[in-house]
Design a protein around this motif. Sequence first.
Motif, PDB file in Angstrom:
ATOM      1  N   VAL A   1       0.850  -1.190   0.000  1.00  0.00           N
ATOM      2  CA  VAL A   1       0.000   0.000   0.000  1.00  0.00           C
ATOM      3  C   VAL A   1       0.885   1.239   0.000  1.00  0.00           C
ATOM      4  O   VAL A   1       1.937   1.269   0.651  1.00  0.00           O
ATOM      5  N   THR A   2       0.476   2.237  -0.767  1.00  0.00           N
ATOM      6  CA  THR A   2       1.085   3.556  -0.744  1.00  0.00           C
ATOM      7  C   THR A   2       0.038   4.534  -0.238  1.00  0.00           C
ATOM      8  O   THR A   2      -1.051   4.628  -0.819  1.00  0.00           O
ATOM      9  N   ILE A   3       0.345   5.232   0.845  1.00  0.00           N
ATOM     10  CA  ILE A   3      -0.562   6.239   1.393  1.00  0.00           C
ATOM     11  C   ILE A   3      -0.161   7.581   0.804  1.00  0.00           C
ATOM     12  O   ILE A   3       0.939   8.093   1.060  1.00  0.00           O
ATOM     13  N   SER A   4      -1.024   8.140  -0.008  1.00  0.00           N
ATOM     14  CA  SER A   4      -0.693   9.383  -0.702  1.00  0.00           C
ATOM     15  C   SER A   4      -1.947  10.013  -1.261  1.00  0.00           C
ATOM     16  O   SER A   4      -2.963   9.346  -1.491  1.00  0.00           O
ATOM     17  N   ASP A   5      -1.858  11.291  -1.512  1.00  0.00           N
ATOM     18  CA  ASP A   5      -2.873  11.956  -2.316  1.00  0.00           C
ATOM     19  C   ASP A   5      -2.807  11.411  -3.736  1.00  0.00           C
ATOM     20  O   ASP A   5      -1.762  10.905  -4.179  1.00  0.00           O
ATOM     21  N   TYR A   6      -3.909  11.527  -4.459  1.00  0.00           N
ATOM     22  CA  TYR A   6      -3.973  10.957  -5.804  1.00  0.00           C
ATOM     23  C   TYR A   6      -3.288  11.820  -6.862  1.00  0.00           C
ATOM     24  O   TYR A   6      -3.280  11.458  -8.041  1.00  0.00           O
TER      25      TYR A   6
ATOM     26  N   PRO B   1       3.060  13.958  -7.292  1.00  0.00           N
ATOM     27  CA  PRO B   1       3.887  13.358  -8.352  1.00  0.00           C
ATOM     28  C   PRO B   1       4.911  12.338  -7.864  1.00  0.00           C
ATOM     29  O   PRO B   1       5.055  11.271  -8.480  1.00  0.00           O
ATOM     30  N   ALA B   2       5.620  12.631  -6.784  1.00  0.00           N
ATOM     31  CA  ALA B   2       6.665  11.709  -6.340  1.00  0.00           C
ATOM     32  C   ALA B   2       6.066  10.368  -5.930  1.00  0.00           C
ATOM     33  O   ALA B   2       6.599   9.294  -6.275  1.00  0.00           O
ATOM     34  N   SER B   3       4.952  10.406  -5.205  1.00  0.00           N
ATOM     35  CA  SER B   3       4.305   9.159  -4.783  1.00  0.00           C
ATOM     36  C   SER B   3       3.764   8.388  -5.973  1.00  0.00           C
ATOM     37  O   SER B   3       3.852   7.151  -6.028  1.00  0.00           O
ATOM     38  N   LEU B   4       3.219   9.098  -6.946  1.00  0.00           N
ATOM     39  CA  LEU B   4       2.682   8.430  -8.128  1.00  0.00           C
ATOM     40  C   LEU B   4       3.792   7.744  -8.917  1.00  0.00           C
ATOM     41  O   LEU B   4       3.628   6.612  -9.397  1.00  0.00           O
ATOM     42  N   ARG B   5       4.942   8.397  -9.041  1.00  0.00           N
ATOM     43  CA  ARG B   5       6.048   7.783  -9.775  1.00  0.00           C
ATOM     44  C   ARG B   5       6.556   6.539  -9.063  1.00  0.00           C
ATOM     45  O   ARG B   5       6.839   5.509  -9.700  1.00  0.00           O
ATOM     46  N   ALA B   6       6.657   6.626  -7.735  1.00  0.00           N
ATOM     47  CA  ALA B   6       7.114   5.459  -6.980  1.00  0.00           C
ATOM     48  C   ALA B   6       6.106   4.313  -7.090  1.00  0.00           C
ATOM     49  O   ALA B   6       6.493   3.143  -7.233  1.00  0.00           O
TER      50      ALA B   6
ATOM     51  N   ASP C   1       2.822  -3.351 -12.462  1.00  0.00           N
ATOM     52  CA  ASP C   1       2.901  -3.692 -13.886  1.00  0.00           C
ATOM     53  C   ASP C   1       1.779  -3.073 -14.710  1.00  0.00           C
ATOM     54  O   ASP C   1       1.941  -2.842 -15.911  1.00  0.00           O
ATOM     55  N   VAL C   2       0.632  -2.854 -14.102  1.00  0.00           N
ATOM     56  CA  VAL C   2      -0.510  -2.228 -14.766  1.00  0.00           C
ATOM     57  C   VAL C   2      -1.308  -1.511 -13.693  1.00  0.00           C
ATOM     58  O   VAL C   2      -1.224  -1.875 -12.504  1.00  0.00           O
ATOM     59  N   VAL C   3      -2.059  -0.501 -14.079  1.00  0.00           N
ATOM     60  CA  VAL C   3      -2.807   0.322 -13.124  1.00  0.00           C
ATOM     61  C   VAL C   3      -4.285   0.328 -13.498  1.00  0.00           C
ATOM     62  O   VAL C   3      -4.644   0.415 -14.677  1.00  0.00           O
ATOM     63  N   SER C   4      -5.138   0.250 -12.485  1.00  0.00           N
ATOM     64  CA  SER C   4      -6.569   0.479 -12.659  1.00  0.00           C
ATOM     65  C   SER C   4      -7.053   1.330 -11.485  1.00  0.00           C
ATOM     66  O   SER C   4      -6.256   1.733 -10.627  1.00  0.00           O
ATOM     67  N   PHE C   5      -8.347   1.610 -11.441  1.00  0.00           N
ATOM     68  CA  PHE C   5      -8.894   2.429 -10.359  1.00  0.00           C
ATOM     69  C   PHE C   5     -10.226   1.851  -9.935  1.00  0.00           C
ATOM     70  O   PHE C   5     -10.898   1.166 -10.696  1.00  0.00           O
ATOM     71  N   GLU C   6     -10.622   2.133  -8.693  1.00  0.00           N
ATOM     72  CA  GLU C   6     -11.830   1.524  -8.147  1.00  0.00           C
ATOM     73  C   GLU C   6     -12.947   2.521  -7.877  1.00  0.00           C
ATOM     74  O   GLU C   6     -14.022   2.129  -7.447  1.00  0.00           O
ATOM     75  N   PHE C   7     -12.712   3.790  -8.100  1.00  0.00           N
ATOM     76  CA  PHE C   7     -13.791   4.773  -8.053  1.00  0.00           C
ATOM     77  C   PHE C   7     -13.375   5.995  -8.855  1.00  0.00           C
ATOM     78  O   PHE C   7     -12.206   6.142  -9.224  1.00  0.00           O
ATOM     79  N   GLU C   8     -14.350   6.870  -9.158  1.00  0.00           N
ATOM     80  CA  GLU C   8     -14.100   7.947 -10.106  1.00  0.00           C
ATOM     81  C   GLU C   8     -13.508   9.199  -9.485  1.00  0.00           C
ATOM     82  O   GLU C   8     -12.955  10.034 -10.202  1.00  0.00           O
ATOM     83  N   ASN C   9     -13.608   9.360  -8.178  1.00  0.00           N
ATOM     84  CA  ASN C   9     -13.163  10.610  -7.565  1.00  0.00           C
ATOM     85  C   ASN C   9     -11.665  10.593  -7.290  1.00  0.00           C
ATOM     86  O   ASN C   9     -11.209  10.815  -6.172  1.00  0.00           O
ATOM     87  N   VAL C  10     -10.904  10.309  -8.335  1.00  0.00           N
ATOM     88  CA  VAL C  10      -9.451  10.367  -8.274  1.00  0.00           C
ATOM     89  C   VAL C  10      -8.995  11.366  -9.333  1.00  0.00           C
ATOM     90  O   VAL C  10      -9.787  11.838 -10.151  1.00  0.00           O
ATOM     91  N   SER C  11      -7.729  11.683  -9.316  1.00  0.00           N
ATOM     92  CA  SER C  11      -7.192  12.699 -10.212  1.00  0.00           C
ATOM     93  C   SER C  11      -6.930  12.137 -11.602  1.00  0.00           C
ATOM     94  O   SER C  11      -6.109  11.228 -11.762  1.00  0.00           O
ATOM     95  N   ALA C  12      -7.611  12.693 -12.609  1.00  0.00           N
ATOM     96  CA  ALA C  12      -7.330  12.274 -13.984  1.00  0.00           C
ATOM     97  C   ALA C  12      -5.923  12.681 -14.389  1.00  0.00           C
ATOM     98  O   ALA C  12      -5.244  11.958 -15.131  1.00  0.00           O
ATOM     99  N   GLU C  13      -5.455  13.823 -13.890  1.00  0.00           N
ATOM    100  CA  GLU C  13      -4.085  14.240 -14.178  1.00  0.00           C
ATOM    101  C   GLU C  13      -3.087  13.276 -13.544  1.00  0.00           C
ATOM    102  O   GLU C  13      -2.037  12.973 -14.123  1.00  0.00           O
TER     103      GLU C  13
END
Length: 376
Positions: A53-58, A61-66, A72-84
């Motif tokens: 688990v990574t605890i971070s805002d959506y 940038p640094a957390s997203l890169r890590a 290997d692949v990314v998906s999402f489980e709800f819509e209220n996340v950052s499209a950017e």
Amino acid sequence: MTTFPLLPNATIGLVGGGQLGRMSALAAARLGYRCHILTREVDSPAAQVSHAVTISDYSEPASLRAFASAVDVVSFEFENVSAEGLDLLASMKPVRPAPSVLRISQDRIAEKSFLNGAGVATAPWAPVETLADLEAAARRLGLPAVLKTTRLGYDGKGQAMLRAPEDLAPAFERLSPKPLVLEGFVDFAREISVVIARGADGGLSAFDTVENRHSHHILDLTLAPARIMPPVDQAAQAIARRVAEALDLVGLLAVEMFVDPRGQVLVNEIAPRPHNSGHWTIDACPASQFELHIRSIAGLPLPPAVRHSDAVMKNLIGPEGMALWPKAVAQPGLIPHLYGKDAATPGRKMGHVTRLFPRGALPGDLGVADALRALE
């Protein structure tokens, strides 16, 4: 570089830590995959059953890169996340469904414009930026009508019913952020939905159309299959296929629809992820919506989305729902699911129970009530 299909022990990154991520992670584990959760919530339902688990805002940038470097692949489980934020992730690893699909589902104006452009009928609607826009739209669409925020609304949040002209100004003032959208009121006979998976090869697998019943704008019961006439069922299934293909979806999609008294099917909204109205598939189908979610994003073959049983799914919501839990786990015939949430606040989905029936033997309303009577 990610190659598909994913090999066993590959890591799937899921953005969001709620119950949909939890049940997706459990399905992934059964298929031999690990899940890494990105969430703002400590001890989230999904993290409790995941590899990392990574605890971070959506959008950090640094957390997203890590995070992207670890999966290997990314998906999402709800819509209220950052499209950017998903855009950043997509620059490093495949994101399924694509950020462009998320953007459409996040914004009601973009969603309705997309649906109508794809030839899919919705309730009449109009964008609203000013009170003058609202007054003009109300004259054109008529009252009653429903005023909604274009973003961040779910389970009845971010909307207001307008029944008389004097309702317009207070509702416009209260709802934010702007712009808003006004929807003509649909006098519907039923609410239905279809959950459909689409692979990268364009293959489709759709579950049976189900009927949804709400209480206080939150889903209460799902009946599988929906008790509708064959032409309505065929129309709903065709709409789900059309929307999935128009989105160029790779992943899972729920299409929520109204059926009016004449049998016309109108799309209410879409959700490109597992959906509450598909929870019955865990117990009533050889492969659940969560397995199809994982299979589609991992590049595995999609099995037929068939059911071996009819089913009724009931949500356990808030403190009242948790008060039913001792009966739910004690009653033979009820299949209980709890999500691991720490606080049963009002309106919060804490779990659900499913009751199965032989295929083709879903009872009428009295039979459904009797099947759930142990929860009273």
